[in-house]
Design a protein around this motif. Structure first.
Motif, PDB file in Angstrom:
ATOM      1  N   ASP A 268      44.506  34.511  34.891  1.00  0.00           N
ATOM      2  CA  ASP A 268      45.916  34.312  35.232  1.00  0.00           C
ATOM      3  C   ASP A 268      46.723  34.280  33.939  1.00  0.00           C
ATOM      4  O   ASP A 268      46.852  33.241  33.300  1.00  0.00           O
ATOM      5  N   ASP A 269      47.241  35.427  33.522  1.00  0.00           N
ATOM      6  CA  ASP A 269      47.963  35.525  32.251  1.00  0.00           C
ATOM      7  C   ASP A 269      48.826  36.776  32.282  1.00  0.00           C
ATOM      8  O   ASP A 269      48.736  37.598  33.197  1.00  0.00           O
TER       9      ASP A 269
ATOM     10  N   GLU B  57      38.126  30.175  38.297  1.00  0.00           N
ATOM     11  CA  GLU B  57      37.971  30.976  39.502  1.00  0.00           C
ATOM     12  C   GLU B  57      37.004  30.310  40.473  1.00  0.00           C
ATOM     13  O   GLU B  57      36.016  29.702  40.077  1.00  0.00           O
TER      14      GLU B  57
ATOM     15  N   LYS C 292      49.600  40.351  39.640  1.00  0.00           N
ATOM     16  CA  LYS C 292      49.994  39.169  38.867  1.00  0.00           C
ATOM     17  C   LYS C 292      48.873  38.668  37.958  1.00  0.00           C
ATOM     18  O   LYS C 292      49.036  37.655  37.280  1.00  0.00           O
ATOM     19  N   TYR C 293      47.731  39.361  37.936  1.00  0.00           N
ATOM     20  CA  TYR C 293      46.592  38.861  37.194  1.00  0.00           C
ATOM     21  C   TYR C 293      46.061  39.922  36.232  1.00  0.00           C
ATOM     22  O   TYR C 293      46.512  41.051  36.208  1.00  0.00           O
TER      23      TYR C 293
END
Length: 248
Positions: free
Chosen positions: A178-179, A144, A164-165
């Protein structure tokens, strides 16, 4: 591997239609057309909303050309594979310099397209590799704001899916991972319990199950966690399982 999710980028509708037909005839691996774009701007908008395994990309298009678009895609955190599909053979060397998986010249034959899909599949398998389970001693690697952090799994209070995170919350800080929550849940130690379709909580951090009103979900139940003031809503379908998990 499941079917490859493919984005077709070509300013000619007939060329897109032909590729769509050819992809429908490919089976090893199979491919599904997840989107079509007639230029770079539309393609980037689609890539921003969904993940594509592969972009079939023309080179000569109005505005931003395919080479420039491919260079932009390569800078994404999770770039799709790129296979150029063009009537011009002279750009092949440059295409491979920017890590294109393959370079197909029009008119494309099904056998040649199928071979390109197999290259994409093999590349994805190499990059993926087996993901280890996350034990109490292991770390989450979080990227990040230009830095890389290692957050101990043992310090995490909850994981919550946000668009989306995933929001990762410890007593000291909040991070963005982010997964996919579904994939992450399969790797987490059993001390994490699902309280909602979008949230996993450390069982040992739960201090109380309380009545709560939520503007979206209405009256229901929520959990209070040690070390933070925030409460997390519990979905109705998870309340009974959570009570059992807590020994109530």
């Amino acid at each position: 591997m499941t079917a490859l999710n493919v984005l077709i980028v070509d300013d000619e509708p007939l060329a897109r239609a032909r590729l769509r037909t050819l992809l429908g005839d490919c089976h090893s691996p199979a491919a599904a057309v997840g989107g079509e774009a007639d230029g770079a701007a539309q393609a980037l908008a689609l890539v921003g909303r969904a993940h594509f395994d592969l972009v079939l990309l023309d080179i000569h298009m109005p505005g931003t050309d395919g080479m420039t678009l491919a260079e932009t895609l390569a800078r994404l955190p999770q770039p799709p594979a790129v296979v150029f599909v063009t009537a011009h053979a002279e750009h092949a060397v440059k295409a491979f310099e920017i890590d294109a998986v393959d370079y197909l010249t029009k008119p494309v034959r099904r056998e040649r397209l199928q071979a390109a899909l197999q290259k994409v599949e093999r590349l994805a398998q190499v990059h993926a590799g087996p993901e280890p389970d996350l034990s109490e001693e292991q770390w989450l690697v979080i990227h990040e704001r230009g830095r890389t952090l290692r957050v101990p799994v043992s310090e995490v209070l909850y994981f919550k899916a946000e668009l989306k995170y995933i929001t990762v919350r410890t007593a000291a800080a909040t991070y963005v991972l982010d997964d996919s929550l579904a994939q992450l849940a399969e790797r987490l130690p059993p001390r994490f319990v699902r309280i909602h379709r979008n949230a996993l909580v450390a069982r040992g951090a739960i201090r109380a199950l309380v009545r709560q009103h939520d503007p979206v979900e209405g009256d229901g139940w929520a959990v209070r966690l040690a070390g933070i003031d925030e409460v997390l809503m519990v979905s109705r379908r998870q309340v009974a399982a959570l009570r059992e998990s807590l020994g109530e």
